[in-house]
Enzyme design. Structure first.
Site, PDB file in Angstrom:
ATOM      1  N   SER A  37       0.852  -1.193   0.000  1.00  0.00           N
ATOM      2  CA  SER A  37       0.000   0.000   0.000  1.00  0.00           C
ATOM      3  C   SER A  37       0.893   1.250   0.000  1.00  0.00           C
ATOM      4  CB  SER A  37      -0.859  -0.030   1.268  1.00  0.00           C
ATOM      5  OG  SER A  37      -1.299   1.247   1.615  1.00  0.00           O
ATOM      6  N   TYR A  41      -2.520  -0.188  10.102  1.00  0.00           N
ATOM      7  CA  TYR A  41      -2.477  -0.628   8.706  1.00  0.00           C
ATOM      8  C   TYR A  41      -1.102  -0.321   8.098  1.00  0.00           C
ATOM      9  CZ  TYR A  41      -4.225  -1.014   3.864  1.00  0.00           C
ATOM     10  OH  TYR A  41      -4.434  -1.358   2.552  1.00  0.00           O
TER      11      TYR A  41
HETATM   12  N1  LIG Z   1      -8.895  -0.766  -1.949  1.00  0.00           N
HETATM   13  C1  LIG Z   1      -7.793  -0.013  -1.899  1.00  0.00           C
HETATM   14  O1  LIG Z   1      -7.773   1.179  -2.221  1.00  0.00           O
HETATM   15  C2  LIG Z   1      -6.484  -0.638  -1.477  1.00  0.00           C
HETATM   16  C3  LIG Z   1      -5.321   0.114  -1.612  1.00  0.00           C
HETATM   17  C4  LIG Z   1      -4.104  -0.450  -1.242  1.00  0.00           C
HETATM   18  C5  LIG Z   1      -4.069  -1.739  -0.765  1.00  0.00           C
HETATM   19  N2  LIG Z   1      -5.218  -2.449  -0.627  1.00  0.00           N
HETATM   20  C6  LIG Z   1      -5.091  -3.809  -0.120  1.00  0.00           C
HETATM   21  O2  LIG Z   1      -5.610  -4.702  -1.082  1.00  0.00           O
HETATM   22  C7  LIG Z   1      -6.101  -5.876  -0.428  1.00  0.00           C
HETATM   23  C8  LIG Z   1      -7.544  -6.098  -0.866  1.00  0.00           C
HETATM   24  O3  LIG Z   1      -8.310  -4.950  -0.510  1.00  0.00           O
HETATM   25  P1  LIG Z   1      -9.835  -4.775  -0.942  1.00  0.00           P
HETATM   26  O4  LIG Z   1     -10.081  -3.327  -1.068  1.00  0.00           O
HETATM   27  O5  LIG Z   1     -10.121  -5.683  -2.081  1.00  0.00           O
HETATM   28  O6  LIG Z   1     -10.561  -5.292   0.378  1.00  0.00           O
HETATM   29  P2  LIG Z   1     -11.915  -6.143   0.543  1.00  0.00           P
HETATM   30  O7  LIG Z   1     -12.336  -5.971   1.971  1.00  0.00           O
HETATM   31  O8  LIG Z   1     -12.885  -5.834  -0.526  1.00  0.00           O
HETATM   32  O9  LIG Z   1     -11.400  -7.639   0.327  1.00  0.00           O
HETATM   33  C9  LIG Z   1     -10.656  -8.337   1.250  1.00  0.00           C
HETATM   34  C10 LIG Z   1     -11.139  -9.770   1.240  1.00  0.00           C
HETATM   35  O10 LIG Z   1     -10.346 -10.506   2.172  1.00  0.00           O
HETATM   36  C11 LIG Z   1     -11.187 -11.432   2.834  1.00  0.00           C
HETATM   37  N3  LIG Z   1     -10.618 -11.762   4.133  1.00  0.00           N
HETATM   38  C12 LIG Z   1     -10.557 -10.956   5.232  1.00  0.00           C
HETATM   39  N4  LIG Z   1      -9.995 -11.645   6.241  1.00  0.00           N
HETATM   40  C13 LIG Z   1      -9.690 -12.871   5.765  1.00  0.00           C
HETATM   41  C14 LIG Z   1      -9.095 -14.016   6.337  1.00  0.00           C
HETATM   42  N5  LIG Z   1      -8.693 -14.057   7.615  1.00  0.00           N
HETATM   43  N6  LIG Z   1      -8.957 -15.125   5.572  1.00  0.00           N
HETATM   44  C15 LIG Z   1      -9.366 -15.131   4.282  1.00  0.00           C
HETATM   45  N7  LIG Z   1      -9.932 -14.060   3.682  1.00  0.00           N
HETATM   46  C16 LIG Z   1     -10.091 -12.955   4.427  1.00  0.00           C
HETATM   47  C17 LIG Z   1     -12.526 -10.701   2.970  1.00  0.00           C
HETATM   48  O11 LIG Z   1     -13.584 -11.637   3.090  1.00  0.00           O
HETATM   49  C18 LIG Z   1     -12.596  -9.931   1.668  1.00  0.00           C
HETATM   50  O12 LIG Z   1     -13.282 -10.673   0.677  1.00  0.00           O
HETATM   51  C19 LIG Z   1      -5.940  -5.618   1.064  1.00  0.00           C
HETATM   52  O13 LIG Z   1      -4.712  -6.158   1.491  1.00  0.00           O
HETATM   53  C20 LIG Z   1      -5.873  -4.109   1.143  1.00  0.00           C
HETATM   54  O14 LIG Z   1      -5.183  -3.699   2.272  1.00  0.00           O
HETATM   55  C21 LIG Z   1      -6.434  -1.930  -0.980  1.00  0.00           C
END
Ligand SMILES: NC(=O)c1ccc[n+]([C@@H]2O[C@H](COP(=O)([O-])OP(=O)(O)OC[C@H]3O[C@@H](n4cnc5c(N)ncnc54)[C@H](O)[C@@H]3O)[C@@H](O)[C@H]2O)c1
Length: 271
Positions: free
Chosen positions: A151, A164
């Site tokens: 991130s 985070y």
């Molecule tokens: N959305 C953004 O802008 C952004 C930016 C930078 C990084 N990220 C990172 O990208 C990744 C995905 O983010 P997102 O926005 O798709 O989030 P999201 O919440 O839509 O998806 C995360 C998924 O992980 C699953 N999950 C949570 N805990 C779990 C566990 N213990 N075991 C198995 N599955 C589990 C959830 O059910 C969910 O489907 C994360 O690591 C987030 O930190 C997101």
């Protein structure tokens, strides 16, 4: 030779029912890979599978907690029984919790340390454990790719999101560490990289970036746009090109890198 051929690659995506993981799953499936989505809730896995099956039958999904080694091992055995190999692991399960974020009128001295620990657990150990379980199959096969999700919060301080940020900074280090370990001990067929998405509107940051009442950007949303040379938030499908590159032989001499996909945010001083 097509350096970008990913047909028939077996690709496991933790959090594959989430916003970013789901987008990656859709793209990789449409480009001929076998995709296996994992998630800790059956509702997310099932709704993800329903959408993905409309693209291709080369998809399966398992309820699996990324923090539970036994659950990961069971799924790994099932995948090996069915496909005989795991080519790529994408660690897209991750997230944040309100208590690990400093509220508008709070300081670091108000942080909820239990939530802080849970966030580190999910983002750090939720990537380490799958890398250990699925990575072992890759090591046995002397071939495989692990992609972590970092991130913008990892490289420089972004206010409020303390837990985070610490967990994602640890992911950057673990990505480099594991890339060295696996290449030195199992050869050049094992690669570990990370992507660092900039700002995409997702479930975890929507409330921080968009005012619920008015639908306008919050002050924080405005500040991000001001500091992004491309002057916009990212679209989730803009991660796909980099993910494709890292999965494919096009990147076969690339390991231990964290690639920003951020519209220039990390390059910009703000001046
Ligand atoms: N959305 C953004 O802008 C952004 C930016 C930078 C990084 N990220 C990172 O990208 C990744 C995905 O983010 P997102 O926005 O798709 O989030 P999201 O919440 O839509 O998806 C995360 C998924 O992980 C699953 N999950 C949570 N805990 C779990 C566990 N213990 N075991 C198995 N599955 C589990 C959830 O059910 C969910 O489907 C994360 O690591 C987030 O930190 C997101």
């Amino acid at each position: 030779m097509n350096l970008f051929d990913i047909k028939n690659k077996v690709i496991v995506i933790t959090g594959g029912g989430g916003v970013l993981g789901g987008e990656m799953a859709t793209y990789l499936l449409a480009n001929g890979a076998f995709v296996i989505i994992l998630g800790h809730r059956d509702t997310t896995v099932n709704s993800g599978l329903e959408k993905l099956k409309k693209i291709s039958d080369n998809v399966s999904g398992y309820v699996c907690n990324a923090l539970d080694e036994t659950s990961l091992k069971e799924v790994s055995d099932k995948i090996i029984a069915k496909h005989g190999k795991i080519d790529v692991l994408i660690n897209a399960a991750g997230g944040n919790m309100p208590g690990a974020t400093i509220g508008v009128n709070q300081t670091i001295f108000d942080v909820n340390i239990d939530d802080f620990k849970k966030v580190v657990d999910l983002n750090l150990f939720g990537s380490i454990l799958p890398a250990m379980v699925f990575g072992k199959e890759m090591a046995n096969n002397k071939k495989g790719v692990i992609i972590n999700v970092s991130s913008m919060t990892a490289q420089s301080a972004i206010t409020r999101v303390v837990g985070y940020s610490a967990s994602k900074a640890a992911i950057d280090n673990f990505t480099k560490w594991l890339s060295v370990e696996l290449a030195l001990k199992y050869g050049e067929g094992l690669r570990v990289n990370a992507i660092a998405p900039g700002f995409f509107i997702g479930n975890q940051n929507r409330d921080l970036l968009i005012d619920k009442e008015t639908g306008n950007y919050t002050d924080r949303g405005d500040t991000i746009i001001r500091n992004t040379p491309m002057k916009r938030f990212g679209e989730t499908d803009e991660l796909n090109g980099t993910i494709h590159y890292l999965c494919a032989d096009a990147s076969k001499f690339v390991t231990g890198v964290v690639l920003p996909i951020d519209g220039g945010f990390s390059a910009f001083s703000g001046v």
